[in-house]
Design a protein around this motif. Structure first.
Motif: not given
Length: 516
Positions: A201-202, A258-260, A277-282
């Motif tokens: 899942d991530g 997702m990615v953290v 701005d929502g384009r990089g990592i979650h």
């Protein structure tokens, strides 16, 4: 704010980190494994976590205990097989538990076939998959970067056979991959797809900010030496386009993958940039709070930083312990403080990350010199989890590291579960209270200004649902005045739950309050 149906799972989840070597041993060799994890899923379901994050279990020579990967798409036999992994994922999903795995994109093992080929000659097919430079005229490394785990060792090793230095921000056994080479990026995307297709899942992305480096590889400022370059590398103009492509790959899969990022830059303003701005990592780890002392003023400053810098950019995370740092039970010196501290991670707006064993109140193990194995001195926080009373704590033979303190005196999961006043039951009550409250899961947040010295308190709100969380860092009782009538929902001491809140806070304690 998105509704519960629209909100991605990783915004509402409580994530529980598992260090596989130390969690549970199913095959009796003294080292934890995937089947051991699967055997303890009932504990996690009972506790109430929503996701697990597995530290590396890939094939590795174990110079850095799995963070030196020799095959990104297989399980090291020490931990089991791919079939074991598939069973673990299936069993987690059957319980409603998401699975996040580590991904190590900055470097491989020097035993990886890519690097074995790369160092075979300057003309090798994989030569440019790593970062090579000529010696300076006097034969020195190309720049002054310092490697992790040492204040004196350069982040470069001379390969005598080919006469060039190769870059390694960590051990010489961990050569840095060259993300400027498009085939490296493509190969690492294939690694992500391999595990996504198996149902993960991530990802927790190790030292993610380092995959983009200044192409000129300039010296670090002299006043910053001996800080390892892994803690200084910040080149967003290079890194962010790569993160956007990773984000696009994950977003192309169903299920809110997702990615953290492990963005190990101890400056919250820099960390915020990686949300892009929502384009990089979650999500991104923000580590300054992890190093905060037990002090209300310092914690207020850290919370304000997150609200000012992280929240406008993306969803925050909170973490107090992990496999790289002294456990917060040891740092904060008492169980009372450890009990209260979890109200910070679970109560503040964002995604909490818990570290296996903190629900047992585990301290760092004392590791004698002859048993030290980690190059970074992190053995203490990686001690095995005691599941049952002495003598073997559910493991069988002597495990790979010594037991944490008091394991033989009742600090094991079975004993603590039988004691409703234990820290283990506190964690369970607090996670249940969080899950039952939309305000606690994803509501807005307002820090309360009119609080006594030594007290940090904040209000969480989602529609008609309200909660107040207060943490008393003071060594003496404190009085917290609130408008209206409130009921104690959860308290770190366990006393007075379900009763009207009188305004009194015990020293080194915390409460969750709901309107009467």
């Amino acid at each position: 704010m998105p509704s519960d149906d629209d909100r991605p799972w990783w915004q509402g989840a409580v994530v529980y980190q598992i260090y596989p070597r130390s969690f549970a041993d199913a095959d009796g060799d003294g080292v934890g494994d995937l089947e051991g994890i699967r055997s303890r899923l009932d504990h996690l379901s009972w506790l109430g976590v929503d996701a697990i994050w597995l530290s590396p279990f890939f094939r590795s020579p174990m110079a850095d205990f799995g963070y030196d990967v020799s095959d990104y798409c297989d399980v090291d036999p020490l931990f089991g097989t791919l079939e074991d992994f598939d069973r673990l994922v299936a069993d987690c999903h059957d319980r409603g538990i998401k699975v996040v795995i580590d991904w190590v994109p900055n470097h491989s093992s020097d035993q990886h076939p890519w690097f074995q080929d790369a160092r075979s000659s300057r003309d090798a097919a994989h030569r440019d998959w790593y970062v090579w430079r000529e010696p300076t005229p006097d034969g020195a490394p190309p720049n002054n970067w310092v490697a992790a785990f040492s204040e004196a060792e350069p982040a470069w090793t001379l390969d005598e056979a080919t006469g060039q230095w190769y870059l390694h921000l960590f051990l010489p056994d961990q050569p840095d991959l060259n993300w400027d080479h498009p085939e490296v990026e493509a190969a690492m995307h294939d690694v992500l797809r391999f595990w996504l297709d198996r149902g993960v899942d991530g990802f927790r992305a190790d030292v993610l900010h380092a995959i983009g480096k200044d192409p000129d590889l300039p010296d670090d400022a002299e006043e910053l030496i001996p800080i390892p370059h892994s803690g200084l590398n910040h080149v967003p103009e290079v890194t962010l386009p790569r993160l956007r492509r990773i984000r696009e790959l994950l977003d192309s899969y169903d299920g809110d993958r997702m990615v953290v990022g492990e963005v190990y830059l101890l400056d919250t303003a820099l960390v915020a940039q990686y949300y892009d701005d929502g384009r990089g990592i979650h999500l991104s780890f923000n580590f300054p709070p992890l190093y905060a002392p037990w002090d209300a003023g310092v914690w207020r400053h850290r919370v304000d930083e997150v609200e000012r810098l992280i929240t406008p950019a993306g969803w925050p995370t909170w973490v107090l312990s992990n496999h790289d740092n002294i456990r917060h039970r040891s740092r904060y010196t008492s169980e009372e403080r450890a009990r209260a501290a979890v109200f910070l991670t679970v109560g503040l707006q964002g995604t909490p990350f818990l570290y296996a064993g903190e629900e047992l109140g585990l301290e760092d193990a004392v590791v004698p010199p002859e048993r030290v194995v980690d190059p970074g001195g992190r053995d203490g926080c990686r001690a095995p989890i005691p599941w049952t009373p002495a003598p073997d704590h559910g493991w069988g033979p002597e495990p790979w590291l010594p037991w944490p303190p008091h394991a033989d005196a009742g600090r094991d999961a079975e004993t603590l579960r039988a004691d409703e006043g234990s820290i283990l039951h506190l964690y369970r009550r607090l996670l249940a209270a969080r899950r039952a409250s939309p305000a606690m899961v994803a509501g807005g947040q307002r820090v309360l200004d009119d609080t006594p010295d030594g007290v940090l308190a904040w209000e969480r709100t989602a529609g008609d649902d309200r909660r107040v969380v207060a943490v008393c860092f003071a060594a003496a009782p404190a009085e917290l005045a609130l408008a209206g009538d409130w009921v104690v929902e959860v308290t770190s001491t366990g006393a007075g739950e379900g009763e009207p809140f009188t305004g009194s806070l015990d020293p080194d304690s915390a409460v969750v309050l709901r309107p009467a």
